[in-house]
Write a protein that holds these residues in place. Structure first.
Motif, PDB file in Angstrom:
ATOM      1  N   TYR A 112       0.691  -1.181  -0.116  1.00 59.07           N
ATOM      2  CA  TYR A 112       0.102  -0.097  -0.233  1.00 59.07           C
ATOM      3  C   TYR A 112       0.841   1.218  -0.282  1.00 59.07           C
ATOM      4  CZ  TYR A 112      -4.430  -2.244   0.785  1.00 59.07           C
ATOM      5  OH  TYR A 112      -5.747  -3.158   0.545  1.00 59.07           O
ATOM      6  N   PHE A 113       2.035   1.253   0.633  1.00 57.18           N
ATOM      7  CA  PHE A 113       2.988   2.372   0.890  1.00 57.18           C
ATOM      8  C   PHE A 113       3.471   2.641  -0.664  1.00 57.18           C
ATOM      9  CE2 PHE A 113       3.580   0.659   5.208  1.00 57.18           C
ATOM     10  CZ  PHE A 113       2.411   1.349   5.509  1.00 57.18           C
ATOM     11  N   PHE A 114       3.850   1.626  -1.219  1.00 59.92           N
ATOM     12  CA  PHE A 114       4.223   1.617  -2.880  1.00 59.92           C
ATOM     13  C   PHE A 114       3.060   2.305  -3.853  1.00 59.92           C
ATOM     14  CE2 PHE A 114       6.998  -1.973  -1.590  1.00 59.92           C
ATOM     15  CZ  PHE A 114       8.332  -1.443  -1.937  1.00 59.92           C
ATOM     16  N   LEU A 115       1.888   1.952  -3.348  1.00 62.85           N
ATOM     17  CA  LEU A 115       0.798   2.542  -4.329  1.00 62.85           C
ATOM     18  C   LEU A 115       0.793   3.980  -3.867  1.00 62.85           C
ATOM     19  CD1 LEU A 115      -1.791   2.291  -5.875  1.00 62.85           C
ATOM     20  CD2 LEU A 115      -2.957   1.685  -3.778  1.00 62.85           C
ATOM     21  N   ASN A 116       0.904   4.407  -2.579  1.00 64.36           N
ATOM     22  CA  ASN A 116       0.854   5.605  -2.181  1.00 64.36           C
ATOM     23  C   ASN A 116       2.090   6.575  -2.887  1.00 64.36           C
ATOM     24  OD1 ASN A 116      -0.819   7.540  -0.638  1.00 64.36           O
ATOM     25  ND2 ASN A 116       0.723   7.563   0.916  1.00 64.36           N
ATOM     26  N   LEU A 117       3.026   6.179  -2.989  1.00 62.09           N
ATOM     27  CA  LEU A 117       4.306   6.670  -3.467  1.00 62.09           C
ATOM     28  C   LEU A 117       4.095   6.974  -5.123  1.00 62.09           C
ATOM     29  CD1 LEU A 117       7.140   7.957  -3.499  1.00 62.09           C
ATOM     30  CD2 LEU A 117       7.904   5.482  -3.754  1.00 62.09           C
ATOM     31  N   ALA A 118       3.569   5.884  -5.746  1.00 58.39           N
ATOM     32  CA  ALA A 118       3.078   6.044  -7.085  1.00 58.39           C
ATOM     33  C   ALA A 118       2.244   6.933  -7.686  1.00 58.39           C
ATOM     34  CB  ALA A 118       2.645   4.595  -7.480  1.00 58.39           C
ATOM     35  N   ILE A 119       1.151   7.251  -6.696  1.00 59.43           N
ATOM     36  CA  ILE A 119       0.149   7.995  -6.798  1.00 59.43           C
ATOM     37  C   ILE A 119       0.687   9.622  -6.839  1.00 59.43           C
ATOM     38  CG2 ILE A 119      -1.927   9.196  -6.028  1.00 59.43           C
ATOM     39  CD1 ILE A 119      -2.910   6.476  -5.116  1.00 59.43           C
ATOM     40  N   SER A 120       1.517   9.852  -5.809  1.00 59.38           N
ATOM     41  CA  SER A 120       2.131  11.205  -5.782  1.00 59.38           C
ATOM     42  C   SER A 120       3.154  11.605  -6.759  1.00 59.38           C
ATOM     43  CB  SER A 120       3.004  11.210  -4.217  1.00 59.38           C
ATOM     44  OG  SER A 120       3.811  10.400  -4.243  1.00 59.38           O
ATOM     45  N   ASP A 121       4.056  10.416  -7.352  1.00 56.17           N
ATOM     46  CA  ASP A 121       4.742  10.457  -8.391  1.00 56.17           C
ATOM     47  C   ASP A 121       4.235  10.773  -9.711  1.00 56.17           C
ATOM     48  OD1 ASP A 121       7.089  10.454  -6.845  1.00 56.17           O
ATOM     49  OD2 ASP A 121       7.316   8.264  -6.983  1.00 56.17           O
ATOM     50  N   PHE A 122       3.028   9.967  -9.900  1.00 52.31           N
ATOM     51  CA  PHE A 122       2.043  10.193 -11.176  1.00 52.31           C
ATOM     52  C   PHE A 122       1.646  11.544 -11.448  1.00 52.31           C
ATOM     53  CE2 PHE A 122      -2.080  10.025 -12.931  1.00 52.31           C
ATOM     54  CZ  PHE A 122      -1.933   9.641 -13.969  1.00 52.31           C
ATOM     55  N   ALA A 123       1.201  11.998 -10.213  1.00 55.99           N
ATOM     56  CA  ALA A 123       0.590  13.276 -10.268  1.00 55.99           C
ATOM     57  C   ALA A 123       1.939  14.451 -10.673  1.00 55.99           C
ATOM     58  CB  ALA A 123      -0.014  13.783  -8.826  1.00 55.99           C
ATOM     59  N   VAL A 124       2.926  14.077 -10.385  1.00 55.90           N
ATOM     60  CA  VAL A 124       4.025  14.919 -10.534  1.00 55.90           C
ATOM     61  C   VAL A 124       4.309  15.145 -12.105  1.00 55.90           C
ATOM     62  CG1 VAL A 124       6.480  15.307 -10.422  1.00 55.90           C
ATOM     63  CG2 VAL A 124       5.141  15.015  -8.245  1.00 55.90           C
ATOM     64  N   GLY A 125       4.223  13.794 -12.526  1.00 57.17           N
ATOM     65  CA  GLY A 125       4.482  13.893 -14.184  1.00 57.17           C
ATOM     66  C   GLY A 125       3.417  14.365 -14.702  1.00 57.17           C
ATOM     67  N   ALA A 126       2.028  14.180 -14.210  1.00 57.45           N
ATOM     68  CA  ALA A 126       0.829  14.351 -15.019  1.00 57.45           C
ATOM     69  C   ALA A 126       0.627  15.900 -15.017  1.00 57.45           C
ATOM     70  CB  ALA A 126      -0.156  13.471 -14.740  1.00 57.45           C
ATOM     71  N   PHE A 127       0.957  16.355 -13.731  1.00 57.60           N
ATOM     72  CA  PHE A 127       0.582  17.669 -13.917  1.00 57.60           C
ATOM     73  C   PHE A 127       1.485  18.796 -13.397  1.00 57.60           C
ATOM     74  CE2 PHE A 127      -0.867  21.288 -10.821  1.00 57.60           C
ATOM     75  CZ  PHE A 127      -2.033  21.812 -11.369  1.00 57.60           C
TER      76      PHE A 127
END
Length: 412
Positions: A84-99
């Motif tokens: 779940y912590f990997f998922l949380n990290l991936a969500i934040s990093d995805f938003a960095v690249g997308a926004f």
């Protein structure tokens, strides 16, 4: 004294040339007009190359973190506490690249913000929030790995409890928001004026050395020391267990005690508590036929034989646990190095820039460290999930389903 027309024309030309060689002034004070953006110093070919590299980095960040999110959604075996912590990290990093990256690319190339003040505030809030949340998630993952190695029994006992990781994940976002976002939103209202030009977009506290030092301590120095401590403690734990020839969380069985069962529960990669119960029950079933059904000789049913069989099984599982912990320690060492390389230059330059009011750091150097900060978000999908076999198998199932099916059939 009246000058001739030719002398007057010569005097006018000399005045024009002399004024072109001196800086433009306003009133009695020498006020140099704003220089052109640093990006205008580059040629068109360099600007195109920079734009291509920036867009490529944004795409890699988006696609890499989407792959992690899809793996978590599609593979039920990944849905347990640590992942779940990997998922949380991936969500934040995805938003960095997308926004964050797409909005900043035009600003970085032209030197001017053309999207308005409101969107500038939103971009600043999201950028500081997501980057800080990414750092805190790294600390959370390192702490979780630390517990799985040093306190394995209590760690595995909580595998079925999902509320604990969810609370930690939410706390990560709350702390990340409180660190910078209130200052971004209300700094100019408290100060009574704004120091940011209409065509620029940066935080009002950009040149406040005291605030930057305090915030950087909580955002970088404390997380770096924490992750380093977890890594060093894991290495010491592994070395100590190698010297003593046993694991820290498991002990050989005594008489008829059933405490040894915890040593055979699934490791941190186990997906649920039910799998732990199945492994224990299957182990008991595999022992019963050896005692009751086969019985080829009395020695096989004696306590000495059972104790010998258990000793061999215990040593094999102990070695497996130790090898797994070594892999965790190596992955955490990579985490510390990459995190320090990506964040240290930006953090130090930001503090120095605030101390000298931006006059001692060249803008291109600061820009380079800023993008190095974002590179960490593009590397995380490769540094963290790829350290685990189950994530690699999930990625293969998504990217190469035919090859995955072939390997799966070959394993049976």
């Amino acid at each position: 004294m009246q000058l001739s027309p030719q002398a007057e024309l010569t005097w006018i030309r000399n005045m024009h040339n002399s004024s072109a060689e001196t800086p433009h002034t306003a009133g009695s004070c020498n006020v140099t007009l704003p220089t052109q953006p640093p990006s205008s110093e580059f040629s068109l070919g360099v600007l195109v190359l920079l734009a291509f590299l920036m867009v490529l980095l944004a795409l890699v960040t988006i696609l890499g973190n989407i792959l992690v999110i899809l793996a978590f959604i599609m593979d039920r075996n990944l849905r347990h506490r640590s992942n779940y912590f990997f998922l949380n990290l991936a969500i934040s990093d995805f938003a960095v690249g997308a926004f964050c990256m797409p909005l900043y690319i035009p600003y970085s190339l032209t030197g001017k913000w053309h999207l308005g003040r409101g969107l500038c505030k939103l971009w600043l809030v999201m950028d500081y929030l997501l980057c800080t949340a990414s750092v805190f998630n790294i600390v959370l993952i390192s702490y979780d790995r630390f517990l799985s190695v040093t306190k394995a029994v209590s760690y595995r006992a909580q595998q079925g409890i999902t509320s604990n990781p969810v609370i930690k994940m939410v706390a990560t976002w709350v702390f990340a928001f409180l660190l910078y976002c209130p200052a971004i939103l209300f700094w100019e209202h408290v100060a009574g004026h704004s120091v940011v030009a209409p065509d620029q977009c940066y935080a009002e506290f950009f040149d406040n050395w005291y605030f930057l030092l305090c915030a950087s301590t909580l955002e970088f120095f404390v997380p770096l020391l924490s992750v380093t401590y977890f890594n060093v403690h894991i290495f010491h734990s592994i070395q100590r267990r190698q010297r003593h020839g046993s694991t820290q969380d498991c002990e050989p069985p005594r008489s008829s005690s059933l405490s040894w069962r915890f040593c055979f529960l699934p490791r941190p990669e186990a997906s649920s508590q039910s799998e732990a119960e199945d492994s224990v029950s299957s182990l008991r079933r595999s022992w019963r036929p050896a005692v009751t059904a086969n019985c080829p000789s009395p020695t096989q049913t004696s306590p000495t034989a059972l104790k010998k069989d258990f000793s061999v099984s215990f040593r094999s599982r102990t070695g497996s646990k130790l090898q797994q912990d070594k892999k965790i320690a190596k992955s955490l060492a990579i985490i510390v190095c990459v995190f320090a390389v990506c964040w240290a230059p930006y953090t130090l330059l930001m503090i120095i820039r605030g101390a000298c009011q931006g006059k001692c750091i060249h803008s291109s150097l600061y820009e380079t460290t800023f993008w190095l900060l974002w590179i960490n978000s593009s590397l995380n999908p490769f540094l963290y999930p790829l350290c685990h076999v189950k994530f690699r198998m999930a990625f293969m199932n998504i990217l190469c389903p035919k090859k995955f099916a072939t390997l799966r059939l070959g394993s049976f």
